[in-house]
Write a protein that holds these residues in place. Structure first.
Motif, PDB file in Angstrom:
ATOM      1  N   ASN A   1     -14.192 -31.972  -1.988  1.00  0.00           N
ATOM      2  CA  ASN A   1     -15.229 -31.676  -1.308  1.00  0.00           C
ATOM      3  C   ASN A   1     -16.146 -30.642  -2.194  1.00  0.00           C
ATOM      4  N   VAL A   2     -15.918 -29.242  -1.950  1.00  0.00           N
ATOM      5  CA  VAL A   2     -16.191 -28.185  -2.803  1.00  0.00           C
ATOM      6  C   VAL A   2     -15.355 -27.350  -3.294  1.00  0.00           C
ATOM      7  N   TRP A   3     -15.446 -26.708  -4.468  1.00  0.00           N
ATOM      8  CA  TRP A   3     -14.663 -25.638  -5.101  1.00  0.00           C
ATOM      9  C   TRP A   3     -14.780 -24.542  -4.118  1.00  0.00           C
ATOM     10  N   GLU A   4     -13.932 -23.397  -4.184  1.00  0.00           N
ATOM     11  CA  GLU A   4     -14.038 -22.543  -3.318  1.00  0.00           C
ATOM     12  C   GLU A   4     -13.524 -21.246  -4.153  1.00  0.00           C
ATOM     13  N   TRP A   5     -14.601 -20.127  -3.522  1.00  0.00           N
ATOM     14  CA  TRP A   5     -14.336 -18.682  -4.229  1.00  0.00           C
ATOM     15  C   TRP A   5     -13.199 -17.965  -3.942  1.00  0.00           C
ATOM     16  N   THR A   6     -12.229 -17.479  -4.906  1.00  0.00           N
ATOM     17  CA  THR A   6     -11.276 -16.316  -4.626  1.00  0.00           C
ATOM     18  C   THR A   6     -11.696 -15.038  -5.033  1.00  0.00           C
ATOM     19  N   THR A   7     -11.035 -13.921  -4.919  1.00  0.00           N
ATOM     20  CA  THR A   7     -11.227 -12.757  -5.460  1.00  0.00           C
ATOM     21  C   THR A   7     -10.669 -12.350  -6.733  1.00  0.00           C
ATOM     22  N   ASP A   8      -9.775 -13.260  -7.246  1.00  0.00           N
ATOM     23  CA  ASP A   8      -9.088 -12.936  -8.748  1.00  0.00           C
ATOM     24  C   ASP A   8     -10.160 -13.224  -9.694  1.00  0.00           C
ATOM     25  N   TRP A   9     -10.213 -12.072 -10.905  1.00  0.00           N
ATOM     26  CA  TRP A   9     -10.722 -12.161 -11.871  1.00  0.00           C
ATOM     27  C   TRP A   9      -9.960 -13.313 -12.849  1.00  0.00           C
ATOM     28  N   TYR A  10     -10.990 -14.231 -13.397  1.00  0.00           N
ATOM     29  CA  TYR A  10     -10.437 -15.115 -14.363  1.00  0.00           C
ATOM     30  C   TYR A  10      -9.559 -14.634 -15.323  1.00  0.00           C
ATOM     31  N   SER A  11      -8.320 -15.311 -15.762  1.00  0.00           N
ATOM     32  CA  SER A  11      -7.737 -15.209 -16.972  1.00  0.00           C
ATOM     33  C   SER A  11      -7.336 -16.655 -17.603  1.00  0.00           C
ATOM     34  N   PRO A  12      -7.263 -16.673 -18.658  1.00  0.00           N
ATOM     35  CA  PRO A  12      -6.800 -18.167 -19.307  1.00  0.00           C
ATOM     36  C   PRO A  12      -5.550 -18.884 -18.999  1.00  0.00           C
ATOM     37  N   LYS A  13      -4.632 -17.884 -18.600  1.00  0.00           N
ATOM     38  CA  LYS A  13      -3.309 -18.219 -18.244  1.00  0.00           C
ATOM     39  C   LYS A  13      -2.665 -17.088 -17.155  1.00  0.00           C
ATOM     40  N   HIS A  14      -1.556 -17.857 -16.442  1.00  0.00           N
ATOM     41  CA  HIS A  14      -0.942 -16.930 -15.531  1.00  0.00           C
ATOM     42  C   HIS A  14       0.025 -16.031 -16.407  1.00  0.00           C
ATOM     43  N   ALA A  15       0.547 -15.188 -15.644  1.00  0.00           N
ATOM     44  CA  ALA A  15       1.695 -14.301 -16.127  1.00  0.00           C
ATOM     45  C   ALA A  15       2.739 -15.172 -16.142  1.00  0.00           C
ATOM     46  N   GLY A  16       3.845 -14.730 -16.744  1.00  0.00           N
ATOM     47  CA  GLY A  16       5.319 -15.403 -16.742  1.00  0.00           C
ATOM     48  C   GLY A  16       6.012 -15.061 -15.569  1.00  0.00           C
ATOM     49  N   ASP A  17       7.242 -15.735 -15.247  1.00  0.00           N
ATOM     50  CA  ASP A  17       8.167 -15.280 -14.319  1.00  0.00           C
ATOM     51  C   ASP A  17       8.467 -13.873 -14.626  1.00  0.00           C
ATOM     52  N   ALA A  18       8.719 -13.073 -13.493  1.00  0.00           N
ATOM     53  CA  ALA A  18       9.610 -11.934 -13.469  1.00  0.00           C
ATOM     54  C   ALA A  18      10.869 -12.090 -14.027  1.00  0.00           C
ATOM     55  N   GLY A  19      11.445 -11.199 -14.979  1.00  0.00           N
ATOM     56  CA  GLY A  19      12.655 -11.103 -15.393  1.00  0.00           C
ATOM     57  C   GLY A  19      13.857 -11.099 -14.462  1.00  0.00           C
ATOM     58  N   LYS A  20      13.661 -10.492 -13.203  1.00  0.00           N
ATOM     59  CA  LYS A  20      14.738 -10.613 -12.156  1.00  0.00           C
ATOM     60  C   LYS A  20      14.328 -10.749 -10.756  1.00  0.00           C
ATOM     61  N   ALA A  21      15.122 -11.502 -10.172  1.00  0.00           N
ATOM     62  CA  ALA A  21      14.609 -11.961  -8.807  1.00  0.00           C
ATOM     63  C   ALA A  21      14.000 -10.883  -7.899  1.00  0.00           C
ATOM     64  N   CYS A  22      14.480  -9.651  -8.198  1.00  0.00           N
ATOM     65  CA  CYS A  22      14.074  -8.769  -7.470  1.00  0.00           C
ATOM     66  C   CYS A  22      12.745  -8.258  -7.532  1.00  0.00           C
ATOM     67  N   CYS A  23      11.969  -8.726  -8.696  1.00  0.00           N
ATOM     68  CA  CYS A  23      10.717  -8.408  -9.237  1.00  0.00           C
ATOM     69  C   CYS A  23       9.736  -9.388  -9.182  1.00  0.00           C
ATOM     70  N   VAL A  24       9.747 -10.250  -8.403  1.00  0.00           N
ATOM     71  CA  VAL A  24       8.785 -11.354  -8.278  1.00  0.00           C
ATOM     72  C   VAL A  24       7.531 -10.555  -7.643  1.00  0.00           C
ATOM     73  N   PRO A  25       6.464 -10.950  -8.364  1.00  0.00           N
ATOM     74  CA  PRO A  25       5.238 -10.164  -7.758  1.00  0.00           C
ATOM     75  C   PRO A  25       5.087 -10.416  -6.460  1.00  0.00           C
ATOM     76  N   GLN A  26       4.593  -9.701  -5.647  1.00  0.00           N
ATOM     77  CA  GLN A  26       4.194  -9.874  -4.274  1.00  0.00           C
ATOM     78  C   GLN A  26       2.631  -9.618  -3.890  1.00  0.00           C
ATOM     79  N   ASN A  27       1.958 -10.557  -3.355  1.00  0.00           N
ATOM     80  CA  ASN A  27       0.489 -10.208  -3.241  1.00  0.00           C
ATOM     81  C   ASN A  27      -0.339  -9.864  -4.608  1.00  0.00           C
ATOM     82  N   PRO A  28      -0.055 -10.692  -5.471  1.00  0.00           N
ATOM     83  CA  PRO A  28      -0.638 -10.563  -6.929  1.00  0.00           C
ATOM     84  C   PRO A  28      -2.444 -10.498  -6.607  1.00  0.00           C
ATOM     85  N   ARG A  29      -2.929  -9.865  -7.407  1.00  0.00           N
ATOM     86  CA  ARG A  29      -4.536  -9.766  -7.407  1.00  0.00           C
ATOM     87  C   ARG A  29      -4.963 -10.225  -8.324  1.00  0.00           C
TER      88      ARG A  29
END
Length: 324
Positions: free
Chosen positions: A230-258
């Motif tokens: 139907n339609v694309w939808e806006w989000t608040t995130d600034w665009y980057s050409p790729k995502h960050a990779g996985d956190a090195g440890k399970a304890c460090c998984v990003p929470q509520n990334p922006r």
């Protein structure tokens, strides 16, 4: 605004047209499609409420009627913001999809997009068009600032990319689509997308050539309609050409990334343009197998904040800090 009811133990008033998304950890992005979706990585989001559908023409009309708001597309550009622009182009308008009558070079979007003077949310296909009969269709021709203004008026916010993608998956972590792993299970169209050879052949096998009512297709596992197509939808995130990779440890998984930094969101193909870009999600009725296979939760697209088009809308969220 919609009638209010109460949804949590602290008696926060939540509009009845919003649904609670429980939050959790999920695999964001994809390694199987476009490079900007990679790498797939683990992130977590807290619970939040989300609009059941994209914001409709009816709802946006109420906002404008109440506030007198004038959208970006209805405002003539300031020459100071666009040095070098031709004076005759500095008029109010917006980008309208204009299908060519024959196959064209898919590398040049000017073959199907036209900046149309007088196109805006009330006149989605140009000054002689209207939204008569389209009250339940998603509002379009809204730039990022317009979506933010509506959200603030409604006591809501725009979603982050992570919140949006988590909600779009509907509990199906890792699935290709918001409804499973088949585009058209049993031959059934699950979203308003393009059938045929884009951009000249629109077979409309899903029943729609342009936008559709926001509840025309089945909801996902969380009860949300139109998270895809139907339609694309806006989000608040600034665009980057790729995502960050996985956190090195399970304890460090990003929470509520922006998302990334504004300075990194500029288009490297247009160094003369210093217009930052936000992430769009969900694809639209123009996404086709031969051109834009972005009718998937992981898909993402950059959009300059000063741009409005006939295939971009938005929906809102509420978090504990934005609950009424």
């Amino acid at each position: 605004m919609a009638a209010l009811d109460y949804r949590d133990s602290r008696q926060k008033q939540i509009p009845a047209d919003m649904l609670y998304i429980p939050g959790g950890t999920f695999r964001m992005g994809s390694d199987r499609h476009y490079p900007e979706e990679a790498p797939a990585h683990q992130v977590g989001v807290d619970g939040f409420w989300m609009d059941r559908t994209p914001v409709t023409n009816r709802a946006f009309r109420e906002f404008v009627k109440t506030t007198g708001y004038v959208t970006f597309a209805e405002t003539a550009p300031d020459p100071k913001d666009y040095p070098g622009a031709k004076p005759e182009m500095l008029r109010a308008g917006s980008l309208v999809f204009t299908p060519p009558g024959k196959p064209v070079d898919l590398r040049n979007i000017a073959n199907w997009w036209r900046f149309t003077f007088g196109a805006d949310w009330r006149h989605p296909y140009g000054p002689k068009s209207s939204i008569g009969g389209l009250d339940d269709h998603p509002v379009v021709h809204v730039a990022y600032c317009d979506a933010v203004a509506y959200a603030a008026w409604a006591g809501k916010a725009l979603p982050t990319e992570a919140e949006w993608e988590f909600a779009a998956r509907g509990g199906l972590d890792g699935a290709e689509y918001a409804w499973g792993d088949e585009l058209t299970p049993g031959g059934r169209h699950m979203a308003n997308t393009w059938q045929g050879a884009f951009p000249h052949e629109n077979l409309a096998r899903d029943g729609y050539r342009r936008t559709s009512p926001v509840d025309a297709f089945p909801p996902n596992g969380y009860g949300l309609h139109d998270m895809i197509g139907n339609v694309w939808e806006w989000t608040t995130d600034w665009y980057s050409p790729k995502h960050a990779g996985d956190a090195g440890k399970a304890c460090c998984v990003p929470q509520n990334p922006r998302g990334g930094a504004e300075a990194a969101s500029f288009d490297p193909q247009q160094p003369e343009s210093r217009i930052p870009r936000k992430v769009l999600k969900g694809g639209s009725h123009l996404c086709a197998p031969n051109y834009c296979r972005r009718y998937r939760p992981a898909a993402r697209h950059p959009e300059p904040v000063d741009t409005s088009t006939s295939h971009v809308g938005f929906r809102c969220v509420m978090r504990s800090e934005t609950a009424l």
